[in-house]
Design an enzyme around this catalytic site. Structure first.
Site, PDB file in Angstrom:
ATOM      1  N   GLU A  42       0.819  -1.213   0.000  1.00  0.00           N
ATOM      2  CA  GLU A  42       0.000   0.000   0.000  1.00  0.00           C
ATOM      3  C   GLU A  42       0.848   1.257   0.000  1.00  0.00           C
ATOM      4  O   GLU A  42       0.920   1.981  -0.966  1.00  0.00           O
ATOM      5  CB  GLU A  42      -0.906   0.030   1.241  1.00  0.00           C
TER       6      GLU A  42
ATOM      7  N   TYR B 297       3.160  -2.662  13.384  1.00  0.00           N
ATOM      8  CA  TYR B 297       1.969  -2.071  12.764  1.00  0.00           C
ATOM      9  C   TYR B 297       1.216  -1.207  13.767  1.00  0.00           C
ATOM     10  O   TYR B 297       1.057  -1.577  14.932  1.00  0.00           O
ATOM     11  CB  TYR B 297       1.063  -3.174  12.212  1.00  0.00           C
TER      12      TYR B 297
ATOM     13  N   ASP C 204      -1.525  -3.968   3.930  1.00  0.00           N
ATOM     14  CA  ASP C 204      -1.488  -3.932   5.395  1.00  0.00           C
ATOM     15  C   ASP C 204      -2.263  -5.093   6.032  1.00  0.00           C
ATOM     16  O   ASP C 204      -3.256  -5.580   5.458  1.00  0.00           O
ATOM     17  CB  ASP C 204      -2.064  -2.607   5.909  1.00  0.00           C
TER      18      ASP C 204
ATOM     19  N   ASP D 156      -4.710  -5.878   7.911  1.00  0.00           N
ATOM     20  CA  ASP D 156      -6.009  -5.622   8.539  1.00  0.00           C
ATOM     21  C   ASP D 156      -7.098  -5.768   7.487  1.00  0.00           C
ATOM     22  O   ASP D 156      -6.830  -6.106   6.340  1.00  0.00           O
ATOM     23  CB  ASP D 156      -6.044  -4.233   9.193  1.00  0.00           C
TER      24      ASP D 156
ATOM     25  N   ARG E 139      -2.017   0.315  13.585  1.00  0.00           N
ATOM     26  CA  ARG E 139      -3.474   0.330  13.739  1.00  0.00           C
ATOM     27  C   ARG E 139      -3.908  -1.004  14.343  1.00  0.00           C
ATOM     28  O   ARG E 139      -4.120  -1.989  13.639  1.00  0.00           O
ATOM     29  CB  ARG E 139      -4.150   0.602  12.387  1.00  0.00           C
TER      30      ARG E 139
ATOM     31  N   GLU F 276      -8.893  -3.538   5.987  1.00  0.00           N
ATOM     32  CA  GLU F 276      -8.725  -2.599   4.884  1.00  0.00           C
ATOM     33  C   GLU F 276      -7.676  -3.120   3.905  1.00  0.00           C
ATOM     34  O   GLU F 276      -7.853  -3.063   2.688  1.00  0.00           O
ATOM     35  CB  GLU F 276      -8.306  -1.238   5.445  1.00  0.00           C
TER      36      GLU F 276
ATOM     37  N   HIS G  46      -3.231  -9.090  15.284  1.00  0.00           N
ATOM     38  CA  HIS G  46      -2.232  -8.039  15.390  1.00  0.00           C
ATOM     39  C   HIS G  46      -1.523  -8.109  16.733  1.00  0.00           C
ATOM     40  O   HIS G  46      -2.055  -8.616  17.710  1.00  0.00           O
ATOM     41  CB  HIS G  46      -2.890  -6.657  15.269  1.00  0.00           C
TER      42      HIS G  46
END
Length: 753
Positions: A12, A301, A85, A87, A303, A89, A347
């Site tokens: 990304e 990471y 990433d 997650d 988030r 998204e 995560h």
């Protein structure tokens, strides 16, 4: 010679391209999408509510070139891996990219790493998997739900309050928190109370005992008269020590950072805003330039709502603590922390990738905020694996007649984790309580009275939210998720629904109106509890328990009913037109003040028969247009001050550096053209600008004002939003429409005559 095909890795963020490329090595090429490449189109709903909420995705306008470049690179790649990433998204972005590149749904092309390190990247390469459609559907559901709410509700606000307003499933509920806190403050009635102390003498000095009760019942003093009465009762009383309790109390370390706690501590301890924290964290995650190493990522990471830490990281921390601080700072077993039920536990918490990269060792290569945030993250993680801090605590109960007094003291015994990390509150307590070390007291001791110390106090209203406390409230109440905290708070400011008062956030009058309107018509999605439940339902899609369309359907049915009710009634919060003494020179009517896209303006009340309008300045005075001719325009090609010249087509601006610079700007309109209106942004006249490639209309105040229109302004203003109307030609002939892309008002050109 046969061309060697590369393995293509798609990520990304452009910022981490160099870091990832370094760890992949030869044979790999990294391509950064810069975020999403496909989305729902901006100017239409693109969700078929009658066909199982089927979304229509398009390549985003600003990503068309990137997609073309990606397809070209992918066509010659031997293998494609999607490393967006880790997650929901990121999973959705991988799915969109795979769709554009015609990658089969079950192809093992998805890799993910929680940190950008050689070990993590190499491990990800060894374990590719298929795209997780449940994760994709969880993100799809959120996107579709947010589009339905925003696209359907925003026009209601525009109709009933003013133009250019927006609503959102998360942003509107967050705004409600701010509005309701403000109303709590306004409704708050301060109450008087008194702190009552007796200062007593011991053999080792004075102590200050607080009055807490009478005959075992809690006692509260709310007036000076009550205080004086107690003083009278205590006159000549004997102060006797009833009990002395000595204990060792423990303070447990804080969990390593998750997104919300990092944002809160960064504001409270460093004074960093959400934007500053997010930007610094992103840089530390993607990588910073270190001498001799190139770009190196410093943290995992960013988030996340999970406090989980890998076993390797825990082992590394324990080894570091034992060597640097000694075994007494190392707990017998590792510290583990519970995450919220809704946390995505795939995560890790936010932590440094390597404890060997101390904040001091990289300080010279980091900006101020990047260093401060890295130092905070480093120390928080290290402290999370250290021993408890312990204190010698003493609690003493004293009796004087019918009255009960109490005093406590606490002194640090072992600093434990606070040697590395303590909040500002912890430090205040430690410093304060060191001075409250009590003298040795025994049960039955009689203490001599010295004096009373009484303080009049008044209760205070709840504090306004800061960015940090608002994020904390969002997290506690289940509003949004880590990736949405910063953009949600940011959009409230950009929409002017809230404003700053120092560090505090308070709602504007517009924000209050928007909240009241939404609560009136959409009580469900404006309910904080309902929002939290909806978040949980959306999270459940990730587990594969329910179809995402069913969850959207359950929400949409009652929502559609409320939407129709909102559209059908005449309730409005729009400000009525304000009458003035200005007389319309065209028809003689008294003009009125309206509010439009660019603020307030004067308009004739006889619209559409009379379309006369005038711009107003900040003080409400009519803006007088300056002369059309000007010679203070800077050439956008070379920076020289342009000069006015006259040619066969009339006056024009020309660059004085001709023939080296041949830039010109036409100042003359076509013959028989109507006079152009004033610029709605700055009040200077608009002018027709003809270049060799196109004709458009712009402000004569350029470059200070860059307002432009692609079509000729007619001079009238839109009766719905106040923007300029422009002349257009369509397949059915000439017509006039509003220049505001968010306003659909238009009429036939014949109505203009």
């Amino acid at each position: 010679m046969k061309e060697h095909k590369l393995n293509l890795v798609i990520i990304e963020g452009i910022g981490k391209l160099e870091t990832v490329q370094k760890y992949l090595g030869a044979g790999y090429k990294v391509f950064a999408t810069g975020g999403h490449v496909r989305d729902l189109p901006q100017k239409r709903l693109a969700v078929d509510v009658k066909n199982d909420f089927e979304p229509t995705y398009v390549v985003m306008n600003d990503k068309k070139k990137a997609v073309d470049d990606l397809k070209k690179v992918a066509s010659s790649a031997e293998k494609i891996l999607l490393a967006t990433d880790p997650d929901r998204e990121g999973e959705a972005i991988s799915w969109h990219v795979a769709t554009l590149l015609d990658i089969p749904a079950d192809a093992p092309v998805r890799i993910e790493f929680n940190e950008i390190s050689k070990t993590a990247v190499q491990n990800a390469l060894a374990h590719p998997r298929a795209i997780d459609k449940n994760l994709v559907d969880a993100q799809q559901a959120r996107r579709v739900l947010d589009r339905l709410v925003g696209y359907k509700v925003s026009p209601v606000l525009c109709k009933k309050i003013q133009n250019n307003l927006s609503a959102g499933r998360v942003q509107s509920v967050t705004l409600r928190l701010v509005v309701e806190r403000e109303r709590e403050i306004q409704a708050f009635k301060s109450e008087e109370y008194w702190n009552f102390f007796s200062v007593l003498a011991t053999k080792d000095g004075e102590i200050k005992a607080a009055l807490v009760g009478k005959n075992g019942e809690k006692l509260k003093q709310s007036s000076k008269a009550e205080v004086d009465a107690i003083k009278e009762d205590l006159n000549g009383a004997t102060y006797r020590v009833e009990s002395v309790k000595k204990t060792v109390t423990h303070a447990h370390p804080y969990a390593p950072f998750i997104t919300s706690t990092m944002q809160q501590d960064a504001l409270n301890k460093l004074g960093m805003s959400l934007k500053q924290t997010s930007a610094a964290a992103q840089t530390l995650y993607e990588g910073v330039e270190l001498p001799g190493e190139g770009k190196v990522a410093l943290i995992t990471y960013i988030r996340t709502d999970s406090t989980r830490v890998s076993s390797q990281a825990i082992a590394s921390a324990r080894e570091y603590i034992g060597e640097k601080y000694g075994k007494e700072y190392l707990p017998e077993k590792p510290n583990y922390y519970a995450s919220k039920k809704s946390a995505q536990d795939a995560h890790e918490a936010i932590r440094p990738i390597s404890l060997d990269r101390t904040p001091a060792s990289v300080k010279a290569h980091l900006s101020k905020y990047n260093y401060q945030l890295y130092d905070l993250i480093y120390k928080r993680f290290l402290a999370s694996q250290m021993s408890d801090a312990t204190y010698d605590s003493v609690a003493v109960d004293i009796k004087a007649g019918e009255y009960d007094f109490h005093i406590t003291g606490r002194t640090p015994k072992f600093d434990g984790f606070t040697k590395v990390y303590a909040t500002a509150t912890d430090k205040d307590k430690i410093e304060k309580e060191e001075y409250e070390k009590l003298p040795e007291l025994q049960e039955g001791d009689i203490l001599d009275f010295i004096r009373f110390e009484c303080e009049q106090k008044f209760t205070k209203p709840p504090a306004r939210y800061t960015e940090a406390s608002l994020v904390k409230a969002m997290e506690e109440k289940g509003i949004g998720r880590p990736a949405t905290y910063t953009p949600t708070v940011t959009i409230l400011f950009s929409r002017k629904y809230v404003e700053r008062d120092g560090r505090a956030i308070k709602p504007t009058e517009l924000g209050i109106k928007v909240t009241d309107m939404l609560i009136k018509y959409f009580p469900d999605f404006m309910d904080v509890g309902f929002t939290a439940v909806m978040e949980d339902r959306l999270d459940s899609i990730e587990d594969g328990g329910r179809r995402w369309q069913d969850i959207i359907s359950d929400f949409y049915k009652p929502f559609a009913v409320n939407l129709e009710a909102a559209k059908s009634d005449d309730y409005t919060l729009k400000e009525p037109d304000e009458p003035t003494d200005y007389v319309c020179e065209k028809c003689g009517a008294n003009m009125v003040i309206k509010t439009g896209r660019f603020g307030k303006f004067l308009a004739c009340p006889n619209y559409p028969k009379c379309k006369n309008t005038k711009n107003l300045d900040a003080d409400g005075n009519i803006v007088q247009p300056p002369p059309v001719e000007t010679s203070d325009v800077v050439c956008e090609k070379c920076g020289a001050v342009m000069v006015v010249k006259t040619g066969k087509y009339g006056k024009f601006l020309a660059c004085p550096n001709y023939p080296k610079c041949k830039n010109i700007v036409n100042l003359e309109g076509e013959k028989n053209d109507e006079a152009l209106p004033d610029c709605p942004k700055c009040g200077k006249p608009l002018k027709k600008i003809t270049t060799r490639r196109s004709t458009f209309y712009g402000c004569s105040g350029y470059p200070d004002c860059n307002f432009t229109l692609a079509a000729r302004p007619t001079g009238e203003k839109c009766p719905q939003c106040g923007s300029l109307m422009v002349a257009k030609t369509g397949k059915n002939g000439n017509y006039v429409k509003c220049s505001n892309k968010d306003c659909s008002y238009k009429h036939d050109a014949k109505d203009d005559k």
